[in-house]
Design a protein around this motif. Structure first.
Motif, PDB file in Angstrom:
ATOM      1  N   ARG A 212      18.016   5.458  -2.138  1.00  0.00           N
ATOM      2  CA  ARG A 212      17.770   4.728  -0.892  1.00  0.00           C
ATOM      3  C   ARG A 212      16.380   4.112  -0.874  1.00  0.00           C
ATOM      4  N   MET A 213      15.368   4.889  -1.251  1.00  0.00           N
ATOM      5  CA  MET A 213      13.998   4.357  -1.234  1.00  0.00           C
ATOM      6  C   MET A 213      13.815   3.260  -2.267  1.00  0.00           C
ATOM      7  N   LEU A 214      14.428   3.407  -3.432  1.00  0.00           N
ATOM      8  CA  LEU A 214      14.322   2.367  -4.455  1.00  0.00           C
ATOM      9  C   LEU A 214      14.981   1.081  -3.966  1.00  0.00           C
ATOM     10  N   THR A 215      16.154   1.216  -3.349  1.00  0.00           N
ATOM     11  CA  THR A 215      16.847   0.046  -2.821  1.00  0.00           C
ATOM     12  C   THR A 215      16.037  -0.625  -1.718  1.00  0.00           C
ATOM     13  N   LEU A 216      15.516   0.157  -0.774  1.00  0.00           N
ATOM     14  CA  LEU A 216      14.727  -0.415   0.318  1.00  0.00           C
ATOM     15  C   LEU A 216      13.455  -1.079  -0.195  1.00  0.00           C
TER      16      LEU A 216
ATOM     17  N   GLY B  18       0.771  -1.230   0.000  1.00  0.00           N
ATOM     18  CA  GLY B  18       0.000   0.000   0.000  1.00  0.00           C
ATOM     19  C   GLY B  18       0.802   1.279   0.000  1.00  0.00           C
ATOM     20  N   ASP B  19       2.125   1.196   0.176  1.00  0.00           N
ATOM     21  CA  ASP B  19       2.860   2.452   0.204  1.00  0.00           C
ATOM     22  C   ASP B  19       3.116   2.962  -1.213  1.00  0.00           C
ATOM     23  N   LYS B  20       3.431   4.227  -1.301  1.00  0.00           N
ATOM     24  CA  LYS B  20       3.546   4.919  -2.587  1.00  0.00           C
ATOM     25  C   LYS B  20       4.579   4.277  -3.517  1.00  0.00           C
ATOM     26  N   TRP B  21       5.774   4.023  -3.019  1.00  0.00           N
ATOM     27  CA  TRP B  21       6.846   3.565  -3.882  1.00  0.00           C
ATOM     28  C   TRP B  21       6.661   2.123  -4.319  1.00  0.00           C
ATOM     29  N   THR B  22       6.110   1.283  -3.469  1.00  0.00           N
ATOM     30  CA  THR B  22       5.892  -0.117  -3.851  1.00  0.00           C
ATOM     31  C   THR B  22       4.940  -0.210  -5.029  1.00  0.00           C
ATOM     32  N   VAL B  23       3.886   0.558  -4.994  1.00  0.00           N
ATOM     33  CA  VAL B  23       2.915   0.547  -6.091  1.00  0.00           C
ATOM     34  C   VAL B  23       3.581   0.992  -7.394  1.00  0.00           C
ATOM     35  N   MET B  24       4.410   2.009  -7.311  1.00  0.00           N
ATOM     36  CA  MET B  24       5.059   2.520  -8.521  1.00  0.00           C
ATOM     37  C   MET B  24       6.113   1.542  -9.047  1.00  0.00           C
ATOM     38  N   VAL B  25       6.860   0.895  -8.151  1.00  0.00           N
ATOM     39  CA  VAL B  25       7.877  -0.068  -8.578  1.00  0.00           C
ATOM     40  C   VAL B  25       7.217  -1.293  -9.211  1.00  0.00           C
ATOM     41  N   VAL B  26       6.188  -1.810  -8.573  1.00  0.00           N
ATOM     42  CA  VAL B  26       5.491  -2.980  -9.126  1.00  0.00           C
ATOM     43  C   VAL B  26       4.859  -2.624 -10.465  1.00  0.00           C
ATOM     44  N   GLY B  27       4.315  -1.435 -10.578  1.00  0.00           N
ATOM     45  CA  GLY B  27       3.745  -0.992 -11.859  1.00  0.00           C
ATOM     46  C   GLY B  27       4.797  -0.913 -12.953  1.00  0.00           C
ATOM     47  N   ALA B  28       5.968  -0.403 -12.611  1.00  0.00           N
ATOM     48  CA  ALA B  28       7.044  -0.310 -13.599  1.00  0.00           C
ATOM     49  C   ALA B  28       7.548  -1.692 -13.997  1.00  0.00           C
ATOM     50  N   LEU B  29       7.600  -2.606 -13.034  1.00  0.00           N
ATOM     51  CA  LEU B  29       8.094  -3.956 -13.321  1.00  0.00           C
ATOM     52  C   LEU B  29       7.044  -4.850 -13.977  1.00  0.00           C
ATOM     53  N   SER B  30       5.829  -4.362 -14.099  1.00  0.00           N
ATOM     54  CA  SER B  30       4.782  -5.180 -14.715  1.00  0.00           C
ATOM     55  C   SER B  30       5.055  -5.417 -16.198  1.00  0.00           C
ATOM     56  N   ASN B  31       5.880  -4.572 -16.805  1.00  0.00           N
ATOM     57  CA  ASN B  31       6.222  -4.729 -18.223  1.00  0.00           C
ATOM     58  C   ASN B  31       7.334  -5.731 -18.454  1.00  0.00           C
ATOM     59  N   GLY B  32       7.944  -6.226 -17.392  1.00  0.00           N
ATOM     60  CA  GLY B  32       9.020  -7.194 -17.529  1.00  0.00           C
ATOM     61  C   GLY B  32      10.238  -6.798 -16.725  1.00  0.00           C
ATOM     62  N   PRO B  33      11.282  -7.616 -16.796  1.00  0.00           N
ATOM     63  CA  PRO B  33      12.502  -7.338 -16.042  1.00  0.00           C
ATOM     64  C   PRO B  33      13.114  -5.990 -16.429  1.00  0.00           C
TER      65      PRO B  33
ATOM     66  N   LEU C 234      12.910  -2.353  -3.233  1.00  0.00           N
ATOM     67  CA  LEU C 234      13.248  -3.580  -3.960  1.00  0.00           C
ATOM     68  C   LEU C 234      13.657  -4.702  -3.005  1.00  0.00           C
ATOM     69  N   LYS C 235      14.411  -4.370  -1.968  1.00  0.00           N
ATOM     70  CA  LYS C 235      14.801  -5.388  -0.982  1.00  0.00           C
ATOM     71  C   LYS C 235      13.583  -5.940  -0.259  1.00  0.00           C
ATOM     72  N   GLY C 236      12.661  -5.062   0.111  1.00  0.00           N
ATOM     73  CA  GLY C 236      11.441  -5.513   0.769  1.00  0.00           C
ATOM     74  C   GLY C 236      10.599  -6.412  -0.119  1.00  0.00           C
ATOM     75  N   LEU C 237      10.463  -6.036  -1.373  1.00  0.00           N
ATOM     76  CA  LEU C 237       9.696  -6.856  -2.317  1.00  0.00           C
ATOM     77  C   LEU C 237      10.380  -8.196  -2.555  1.00  0.00           C
ATOM     78  N   GLU C 238      11.706  -8.193  -2.571  1.00  0.00           N
ATOM     79  CA  GLU C 238      12.444  -9.442  -2.759  1.00  0.00           C
ATOM     80  C   GLU C 238      12.285 -10.357  -1.546  1.00  0.00           C
ATOM     81  N   GLN C 239      12.337  -9.789  -0.345  1.00  0.00           N
ATOM     82  CA  GLN C 239      12.140 -10.581   0.872  1.00  0.00           C
ATOM     83  C   GLN C 239      10.748 -11.195   0.925  1.00  0.00           C
ATOM     84  N   ASP C 240       9.769 -10.470   0.430  1.00  0.00           N
ATOM     85  CA  ASP C 240       8.395 -10.966   0.430  1.00  0.00           C
ATOM     86  C   ASP C 240       8.118 -11.921  -0.722  1.00  0.00           C
ATOM     87  N   GLY C 241       9.074 -12.088  -1.615  1.00  0.00           N
ATOM     88  CA  GLY C 241       8.906 -13.014  -2.727  1.00  0.00           C
ATOM     89  C   GLY C 241       8.128 -12.447  -3.901  1.00  0.00           C
ATOM     90  N   LEU C 242       7.939 -11.139  -3.932  1.00  0.00           N
ATOM     91  CA  LEU C 242       7.189 -10.532  -5.025  1.00  0.00           C
ATOM     92  C   LEU C 242       8.073 -10.162  -6.210  1.00  0.00           C
TER      93      LEU C 242
END
Length: 87
Positions: free
Chosen positions: A62-66, A31-46, A68-76
């Motif tokens: 820093r926010m992009l790194t954090l 639900g946070d702002k950056w996660t939604v934007m990162v997942v949206g950007a990655l929806s087109n592929g690697p 991405l690390k959080g999404l990787e830990q969660d398996g997304l």
């Protein structure tokens, strides 16, 4: 024809918010702002890290790194590192 109506409201008042409490960690993760934007950007592929940083306006390294690390830990998101030497 079978009855497909399922009651939506909880029958007991003391247990009425239990379902909401179970959803909180998931909403906090996505639900946070950056996660939604990162997942949206990655929806087109690697995508490479710098491509993401250029695509998502206003995000700090820093926010992009954090994020991405959080999404990787969660398996997304999965991360692939290639052993290359920069030019």
């Amino acid at each position: 024809m079978s009855d497909t109506n399922i009651p939506v409201r909880a029958t007991e008042a003391s247990d009425s918010h239990e379902g909401c409490r179970e959803v909180i960690p998931t909403l906090a993760r996505i639900g946070d702002k950056w996660t939604v934007m990162v997942v949206g950007a990655l929806s087109n592929g690697p995508m490479r890290y710098n491509q993401l940083a250029r695509l998502i306006e206003g995000i700090s390294q820093r926010m992009l790194t954090l994020t991405l690390k959080g999404l990787e830990q969660d398996g997304l998101v999965s991360r692939t590192m290639y052993p290359t030497i920069p030019p």
